[in-house]
Structure formats: structure tokens, C-alpha cells
Design an enzyme around this catalytic site. Sequence first.
Site, mmCIF file in Angstrom:
data_model
loop_
_atom_site.group_PDB
_atom_site.id
_atom_site.type_symbol
_atom_site.label_atom_id
_atom_site.label_comp_id
_atom_site.label_asym_id
_atom_site.label_seq_id
_atom_site.Cartn_x
_atom_site.Cartn_y
_atom_site.Cartn_z
ATOM 1 N N THR A 174 2.115 2.813 10.913
ATOM 2 C CA THR A 174 2.674 3.497 11.972
ATOM 3 C C THR A 174 3.715 2.466 12.966
ATOM 4 O O THR A 174 4.848 2.837 13.034
ATOM 5 C CB THR A 174 1.922 4.175 13.063
ATOM 6 O OG1 THR A 174 0.770 5.156 12.695
ATOM 7 C CG2 THR A 174 2.776 4.910 14.087
ATOM 8 N N ASP A 223 -3.430 4.035 -1.376
ATOM 9 C CA ASP A 223 -4.242 4.322 0.012
ATOM 10 C C ASP A 223 -4.285 5.718 0.055
ATOM 11 O O ASP A 223 -3.737 6.663 -0.483
ATOM 12 C CB ASP A 223 -3.028 4.107 1.145
ATOM 13 C CG ASP A 223 -3.707 3.859 2.358
ATOM 14 O OD1 ASP A 223 -4.859 3.318 2.450
ATOM 15 O OD2 ASP A 223 -3.171 3.871 3.431
ATOM 16 N N SER A 263 0.845 -1.149 0.074
ATOM 17 C CA SER A 263 0.032 0.094 -0.041
ATOM 18 C C SER A 263 0.704 1.243 -0.055
ATOM 19 O O SER A 263 1.774 1.406 0.781
ATOM 20 C CB SER A 263 -0.887 -0.199 1.291
ATOM 21 O OG SER A 263 -1.788 1.059 1.157
HETATM 22 P P1 13P Z 1 -1.646 2.850 11.353
HETATM 23 O O1 13P Z 1 -0.843 3.866 11.005
HETATM 24 O O2 13P Z 1 -2.395 3.307 12.721
HETATM 25 O O3 13P Z 1 -1.102 1.575 11.319
HETATM 26 O O4 13P Z 1 -2.777 3.035 10.180
HETATM 27 C C1 13P Z 1 -2.400 2.763 9.007
HETATM 28 C C2 13P Z 1 -3.479 2.894 7.970
HETATM 29 O O5 13P Z 1 -4.716 2.882 8.392
HETATM 30 C C3 13P Z 1 -3.295 3.448 6.585
HETATM 31 O O6 13P Z 1 -4.287 3.571 5.752
#
Ligand code: 13P
Length: 281
Positions: free
Chosen positions: A233, A81, A47
Site C-alpha cells: 500500500t 503473492d 512480489s
Molecule cells: P501492505 O499493503 O499493508 O503493505 O501489505 C502488503 C502485503 O502484505 C502484501 O502481501
Amino acid sequence: MLVNLKTILEGTRKDARAVGSFNIYSYETIHGVAAAVKKSGKDAIISFGASYLVNMSLKTVVAIVKEVADELEQNVALHLDHCTDINIIKNAIDAGFTSVMYDGSSLPFEENVKNTKLVCDMAHEKNVSVEAELGSLALGEYSNETDIDHGQAYTDPSNAKEFVERTGVDALAVSIGTVHGMYKAKPNIRVDILKAIAKEVSIPLVLHGGSGTPQELLLECIDNGICKINVNTEISQYTVKKIAEKIAEEPNTHLSKLTLLTSDYVSEIVYKYIDLFNNCK
Ligand code: 13P
């Protein structure tokens, strides 16, 4: 092999399993995800967030992903994304992405329906899948998605059916209490809302904000209709921590070695999630 999102998510709801969707930003991160796919023997979604266009062009991402996907026995989808710009979506489709997310979650319902339908018509003509979002996530700690911070708004289950029917979308991202980034407080994941949405809608449901979400809650979500889980994250947090440890241990590590290690660290954290999502029963 490179496939579209619809193909990679086929049968996931019936089997109560989810395909991990992992954000990449560089050559090293793409190779890290590919290594985890190979090791696990399971499919995954690579992604690329529209906000990371400062890191790599769409064409570069497609070239690298095609090369790694060709060498894999497993299926991989290349997904754009969180994109609010229909021109960028068009460019991603032309460049060779197999899936796109149109994020109209901050728009009024009718406008979100209209734009999502437009994207679906454009994408489906080229066999590219579309994910859209209803409701929006809050921003947690250490997230890089500050540009899509629309505040917490739970998905309204009664809108979901109409949205899916009118747009023809392939997967629906729902907001049930996860956050983009790490949680600032104890997560309050509304599985009751997820169950209500799943009753109305039979297409694969998507959970954004996978990072930091307790494993048992992720598994409960998978049991109740979530078929794609996004993680960003935690990939960054884990990898940066490991790189920092390596540099503290060996300050003169050559950059060429560090780039290889970066792929290894990404692979470790991605593998953890692929394993979790596929052994959920
Ligand atoms: P996190 O950064 O909380 O893992 O979320 C990722 C996300 O939803 C990318 O679209």
C-alpha cells in the site's frame, strides 16, 4: 541474479535482518524496485499478487524481471503473492517464478496443511520455494487486497510447528496484528505471539502488512524472527501522491516522462524500506 526465496532468505534469522518484499504491478514498478536494489546493494523480493493478473500476465512479469535481474549484482527472488488457486500457482511455476505463496489461511487447519503440502511437493520438484500462512490479517485503509480479507485471526503458536513439519514449507507468514493497508487505529503488534512462534519454528517468518507499521516495531519484529517483510500500500500511496504533485506542477508533462518518474518514485519508497531492514542492528 534471479534466485528462489529459500536462497535469498538464507542466514537472515541468524543475522537478525529481513529482506523486503515489494509488490509490483507494471513495467515501471518492477524497474523502480530494481533501481532501489542497485542503489542499496542489498537483495530484495519482487512480489506479484495473484490479484494483479488483470494488470500483467505471469509470462510478462517473468520476462521483465529476468531482464532486470540479469543486470543486477544483487539477488532478487520473483514471488507470487497471496494465491488461493493451485492452478495459478502451477502456471506461475511453469512460467519461471522462483517462489510462490499458497494462501490457505481462510481454510480449516487440516485443509490448509493438505493443500500447502501439495503445493510444496509440486514447487520443490522445480526448485521453487513456498510460503504459506497461518492465521489471517485484518484489512486496513487503502489496501487493494480486498479479495483476501479474511478478518483478523492471530497465528496460534502451538499449531505453527506441526504446520511447518507436515507441509515442508520454506517460509511461514504469521498474523501478529499488522493489517493489509494503512492502520485505522494505533497498531497493536503482538511481539509476544511472534516470540512464541519463533520458539517453535526455525524457518524464516514473514510479516505481511508492512505499510504504516512504526519503524521501531518492524525492527523489533526483525529481532524476533521476521525475515521477510511485505510492503504494498505505501508504495502505491507514496507514488500516486508524487505523481499528483508533478501533474499539479506541470500539467503538460508527457506520459513518457511520467512513466520514468513513476519508477523513480517507487525506487525512493522501496529504498527507504531496504535501508531500514538491512541496518536494523
Ligand atoms: P501492505 O499493503 O499493508 O503493505 O501489505 C502488503 C502485503 O502484505 C502484501 O502481501
